[in-house]
Design a protein around this motif. Structure first.
Motif, PDB file in Angstrom:
ATOM      1  N   ILE A  67      48.841  74.773  54.017  1.00 36.45           N
ATOM      2  CA  ILE A  67      47.512  75.199  53.561  1.00 36.45           C
ATOM      3  C   ILE A  67      47.011  76.358  54.421  1.00 36.45           C
ATOM      4  CG2 ILE A  67      45.086  74.497  53.394  1.00 36.45           C
ATOM      5  CD1 ILE A  67      46.098  71.679  52.671  1.00 36.45           C
ATOM      6  N   ALA A  68      47.211  76.247  55.731  1.00 36.52           N
ATOM      7  CA  ALA A  68      46.715  77.286  56.639  1.00 36.52           C
ATOM      8  C   ALA A  68      47.463  78.600  56.461  1.00 36.52           C
ATOM      9  CB  ALA A  68      46.822  76.801  58.084  1.00 36.52           C
ATOM     10  N   THR A  69      48.798  78.526  56.378  1.00 39.33           N
ATOM     11  CA  THR A  69      49.599  79.758  56.380  1.00 39.33           C
ATOM     12  C   THR A  69      49.792  80.351  54.997  1.00 39.33           C
ATOM     13  OG1 THR A  69      51.628  78.432  56.283  1.00 39.33           O
ATOM     14  CG2 THR A  69      50.838  79.087  58.460  1.00 39.33           C
ATOM     15  N   VAL A  70      50.032  79.493  54.016  1.00 38.04           N
ATOM     16  CA  VAL A  70      50.341  79.995  52.666  1.00 38.04           C
ATOM     17  C   VAL A  70      49.068  80.308  51.892  1.00 38.04           C
ATOM     18  CG1 VAL A  70      51.518  79.491  50.490  1.00 38.04           C
ATOM     19  CG2 VAL A  70      52.511  78.708  52.653  1.00 38.04           C
ATOM     20  N   SER A  71      48.110  79.384  51.893  1.00 37.85           N
ATOM     21  CA  SER A  71      46.897  79.579  51.096  1.00 37.85           C
ATOM     22  C   SER A  71      45.882  80.485  51.784  1.00 37.85           C
ATOM     23  CB  SER A  71      46.248  78.228  50.785  1.00 37.85           C
ATOM     24  OG  SER A  71      47.085  77.452  49.957  1.00 37.85           O
ATOM     25  N   PHE A  72      45.692  80.292  53.101  1.00 35.25           N
ATOM     26  CA  PHE A  72      44.648  81.046  53.797  1.00 35.25           C
ATOM     27  C   PHE A  72      45.183  82.200  54.627  1.00 35.25           C
ATOM     28  CE2 PHE A  72      42.680  76.900  53.023  1.00 35.25           C
ATOM     29  CZ  PHE A  72      41.490  77.297  52.433  1.00 35.25           C
ATOM     30  N   GLY A  73      46.479  82.343  54.722  1.00 30.35           N
ATOM     31  CA  GLY A  73      47.053  83.492  55.424  1.00 30.35           C
ATOM     32  C   GLY A  73      46.846  83.481  56.919  1.00 30.35           C
ATOM     33  N   VAL A  74      46.667  82.299  57.527  1.00 28.29           N
ATOM     34  CA  VAL A  74      46.525  82.200  58.978  1.00 28.29           C
ATOM     35  C   VAL A  74      47.853  82.578  59.630  1.00 28.29           C
ATOM     36  CG1 VAL A  74      46.089  80.599  60.893  1.00 28.29           C
ATOM     37  CG2 VAL A  74      44.766  80.417  58.766  1.00 28.29           C
ATOM     38  N   ASN A  75      47.776  83.240  60.765  1.00 24.62           N
ATOM     39  CA  ASN A  75      48.983  83.579  61.508  1.00 24.62           C
ATOM     40  C   ASN A  75      49.820  82.330  61.735  1.00 24.62           C
ATOM     41  OD1 ASN A  75      50.402  83.773  64.341  1.00 24.62           O
ATOM     42  ND2 ASN A  75      50.127  85.885  63.629  1.00 24.62           N
ATOM     43  N   HIS A  76      51.119  82.421  61.456  1.00 26.29           N
ATOM     44  CA  HIS A  76      51.979  81.249  61.498  1.00 26.29           C
ATOM     45  C   HIS A  76      52.059  80.635  62.894  1.00 26.29           C
ATOM     46  CE1 HIS A  76      54.325  82.684  57.668  1.00 26.29           C
ATOM     47  NE2 HIS A  76      53.020  82.794  57.552  1.00 26.29           N
ATOM     48  N   ILE A  77      52.083  81.474  63.916  1.00 25.87           N
ATOM     49  CA  ILE A  77      52.171  80.975  65.293  1.00 25.87           C
ATOM     50  C   ILE A  77      50.884  80.249  65.668  1.00 25.87           C
ATOM     51  CG2 ILE A  77      52.586  81.575  67.688  1.00 25.87           C
ATOM     52  CD1 ILE A  77      54.953  82.066  65.804  1.00 25.87           C
ATOM     53  N   VAL A  78      49.749  80.822  65.322  1.00 26.75           N
ATOM     54  CA  VAL A  78      48.458  80.197  65.630  1.00 26.75           C
ATOM     55  C   VAL A  78      48.346  78.843  64.941  1.00 26.75           C
ATOM     56  CG1 VAL A  78      45.968  80.410  65.339  1.00 26.75           C
ATOM     57  CG2 VAL A  78      47.308  82.401  66.025  1.00 26.75           C
ATOM     58  N   SER A  79      48.719  78.793  63.675  1.00 27.21           N
ATOM     59  CA  SER A  79      48.662  77.531  62.939  1.00 27.21           C
ATOM     60  C   SER A  79      49.612  76.504  63.544  1.00 27.21           C
ATOM     61  CB  SER A  79      49.022  77.773  61.472  1.00 27.21           C
ATOM     62  OG  SER A  79      49.067  76.551  60.752  1.00 27.21           O
ATOM     63  N   GLY A  80      50.821  76.935  63.921  1.00 28.53           N
ATOM     64  CA  GLY A  80      51.787  76.004  64.505  1.00 28.53           C
ATOM     65  C   GLY A  80      51.296  75.420  65.820  1.00 28.53           C
ATOM     66  N   VAL A  81      50.688  76.272  66.656  1.00 28.59           N
ATOM     67  CA  VAL A  81      50.133  75.782  67.928  1.00 28.59           C
ATOM     68  C   VAL A  81      49.026  74.771  67.653  1.00 28.59           C
ATOM     69  CG1 VAL A  81      48.819  76.458  69.978  1.00 28.59           C
ATOM     70  CG2 VAL A  81      50.753  77.842  69.226  1.00 28.59           C
ATOM     71  N   ALA A  82      48.193  75.062  66.656  1.00 30.83           N
ATOM     72  CA  ALA A  82      47.119  74.132  66.294  1.00 30.83           C
ATOM     73  C   ALA A  82      47.680  72.794  65.824  1.00 30.83           C
ATOM     74  CB  ALA A  82      46.241  74.753  65.213  1.00 30.83           C
ATOM     75  N   ILE A  83      48.757  72.827  65.047  1.00 28.05           N
ATOM     76  CA  ILE A  83      49.384  71.585  64.568  1.00 28.05           C
ATOM     77  C   ILE A  83      49.903  70.771  65.748  1.00 28.05           C
ATOM     78  CG2 ILE A  83      51.329  70.639  63.258  1.00 28.05           C
ATOM     79  CD1 ILE A  83      49.120  71.632  61.486  1.00 28.05           C
ATOM     80  N   ASN A  84      50.490  71.433  66.725  1.00 31.96           N
ATOM     81  CA  ASN A  84      50.996  70.727  67.913  1.00 31.96           C
ATOM     82  C   ASN A  84      49.858  70.047  68.669  1.00 31.96           C
ATOM     83  OD1 ASN A  84      53.681  71.427  67.473  1.00 31.96           O
ATOM     84  ND2 ASN A  84      53.517  73.307  68.656  1.00 31.96           N
ATOM     85  N   LEU A  85      48.754  70.753  68.824  1.00 28.39           N
ATOM     86  CA  LEU A  85      47.617  70.175  69.528  1.00 28.39           C
ATOM     87  C   LEU A  85      46.993  69.039  68.738  1.00 28.39           C
ATOM     88  CD1 LEU A  85      45.936  73.454  70.873  1.00 28.39           C
ATOM     89  CD2 LEU A  85      47.348  71.831  72.141  1.00 28.39           C
ATOM     90  N   ILE A  86      46.865  69.233  67.425  1.00 27.90           N
ATOM     91  CA  ILE A  86      46.298  68.185  66.573  1.00 27.90           C
ATOM     92  C   ILE A  86      47.186  66.948  66.584  1.00 27.90           C
ATOM     93  CG2 ILE A  86      45.804  67.560  64.171  1.00 27.90           C
ATOM     94  CD1 ILE A  86      44.899  70.483  63.762  1.00 27.90           C
ATOM     95  N   GLY A  87      48.501  67.151  66.462  1.00 27.55           N
ATOM     96  CA  GLY A  87      49.427  66.020  66.455  1.00 27.55           C
ATOM     97  C   GLY A  87      49.359  65.224  67.738  1.00 27.55           C
ATOM     98  N   LEU A  88      49.327  65.924  68.866  1.00 26.86           N
ATOM     99  CA  LEU A  88      49.266  65.246  70.162  1.00 26.86           C
ATOM    100  C   LEU A  88      47.967  64.472  70.320  1.00 26.86           C
ATOM    101  CD1 LEU A  88      50.487  64.771  72.970  1.00 26.86           C
ATOM    102  CD2 LEU A  88      49.402  66.905  73.707  1.00 26.86           C
TER     103      LEU A  88
END
Length: 421
Positions: A123-144
């Motif tokens: 949703i973040a990268t494909v639909s909203f065009g968020v930078n892939h690295i930024v979104s991935g870092v956010a996912i890591n923090l959210i998951g933890l």
């Protein structure tokens, strides 16, 4: 008088010749022979004993699943460095659903939690065009953070025959079934114990594959084969890979690029979630905080080392898993590994020299000499260094492999429907 000349078309670039199955078998046999020789010279029979190889397979599977997850996403053009966070979600999901139901429901729960992480990233990268690295870092923090919160909320007061809970863990859970081939596994173990050259090494591998092999381990290798077939032998896979190479051209052919990117990233999260479930239910017997220990990142490194190809990913994951498992066994095996690394680097240096990369060959040869000197002048490797082995190897492999990598052309680029590529 004029002389007519005919223009010649430029010669097509020569295609890299693929190795035949017989050549691959010969390479595998050569690798086994070298390992066997090092084992005999050093007297370190734990280097490839059935126990060591079983531990290596167990350590390889989570890394392989994370690498496959990265492969699915990046072949569709989406960088997924959120694999670590999705694995963490998978560990919690596996523990929770196993406690309340059974280990197979736990595996489904791990896949589902990882897929949710993949969906958020899509949703973040494909639909909203968020930078892939930024979104991935956010996912890591959210998951933890989310896994830690859920563990404290649901596991703190659990204590029954199904498992023991704590603020940051849930242990003592039921494991998935294992498979042993009666007679054959004992025969292979007996051959391995004889420590013969080459024969005992092959027997060790067969013993590891036929003794107490988890059904989830079998599932992992089935998924590897399925990935090869789906991505390279089906129209779905061709369309998905075209989205990672040139999404605008794919769009012009009527392919719904968004749909394929979503499917790939959700599948990527599901693979990573299953990797987390493997850690919770096969590698150990429950959830504990921090048990992924960076395996999502190592899986990403294994994918890069494998050049975004399943065969290379299997090789890279196996190498990382093997070095990770050795440090938990006899410390002398890590010392013997120095000689094995020296031989491998020397062979790689020869290959690079023959291909004309003289500078690279000399640098690699220097590395081989250093490892050989380290092996010759010491009797053991410090315990502190052995725990760093997988991570040091990750850096070395990426440094040496970086010159031959070829990622999908549109990997990490923001795509918008109707835009000009």
């Amino acid at each position: 008088m004029s002389v007519a000349t005919t223009a010649q078309a430029p010669a097509a670039p020569a295609r890299k010749k693929r190795r035949s199955p017989a050549m691959w078998l010969l390479i595998v046999a050569a690798v086994i022979a070298v390992i066997s020789l090092v084992r005999i010279v050093t007297g370190t029979h734990e280097l490839d004993s059935p126990g060591s190889l079983t531990a290596a397979i167990t350590a390889t599977c989570p890394i392989l699943l994370a690498a496959l997850g990265g492969l699915w996403a990046e072949r569709a053009g989406v960088v997924n460095i959120g694999l670590e966070g999705q694995m963490i979600l998978g560990t919690w999901g596996a523990a929770y659903f196993t406690y309340w139901y059974d280990p197979y429901t736990g595996i489904i729960g791990a896949i589902a939690l990882g897929a949710v992480g993949g969906l958020i990233h899509a949703i973040a990268t494909v639909s909203f065009g968020v930078n892939h690295i930024v979104s991935g870092v956010a996912i890591n923090l959210i998951g933890l953070g989310l896994a830690s919160f859920l563990a404290e909320a649901f596991f703190a007061d659990l204590n029954s025959e199904h498992g023991r809970g704590g603020p940051r863990q849930l242990t003592g859970l039921a494991k998935p079934d294992t498979i042993t081939i009666p007679g054959f596994s004992d025969w292979m173990a007996d051959l391995a114990a004889k420590h013969w050259f080459f024969i005992s090494d092959v027997a060790s591998l067969l013993a590891a594959l036929s003794t107490n092999l988890s059904v989830v381990t079998i599932l992992v290798f089935v998924l590897l084969i399925a990935t090869v077939w789906i991505l390279w032998h089906t129209s779905f896979g061709l369309r998905l890979r075209s989205c990672g190479e040139n999404p605008h051209a794919a769009e012009s052919l009527g392919i719904n690029v968004y749909r394929y990117k979503y499917a790939a990233v959700i599948a990527s999260g599901a693979f990573a979630g299953l990797g987390g479930g493997f850690l919770a239910l096969v590698s150990s017997s429950g959830y504990s905080e921090g048990q992924t220990n960076g395996r999502g990142y190592i899986g990403l490194a294994a994918m890069i080392f494998g050049n975004w190809r399943p065969g290379g990913i299997l090789l890279g994951s196996g190498m990382f898993g093997y070095t990770d498992s050795l440090r938990l066994r006899d410390a002398s095996t890590v010392h013997a590994l120095l000689l094995l690394v020296a031989i491998a680097l020397a062979v790689y240096a020869v290959v690079q020299w023959r291909q004309g990369a003289r500078t690279t060959a000399m640098v690699v040869a220097g590395g081989a000499a250093l490892f050989l000197l380290w092996f010759a002048l010491t009797d053991e490797v410090p315990r502190d260094f052995t725990s760093m082995t997988p991570y040091v190897l990750t850096l070395l492999v990426l440094a040496f492999a970086s010159q031959r990598l070829r990622m999908p052309k549109a990997d990490g680029l923001v795509y918008r429907k109707g835009s000009v590529g």
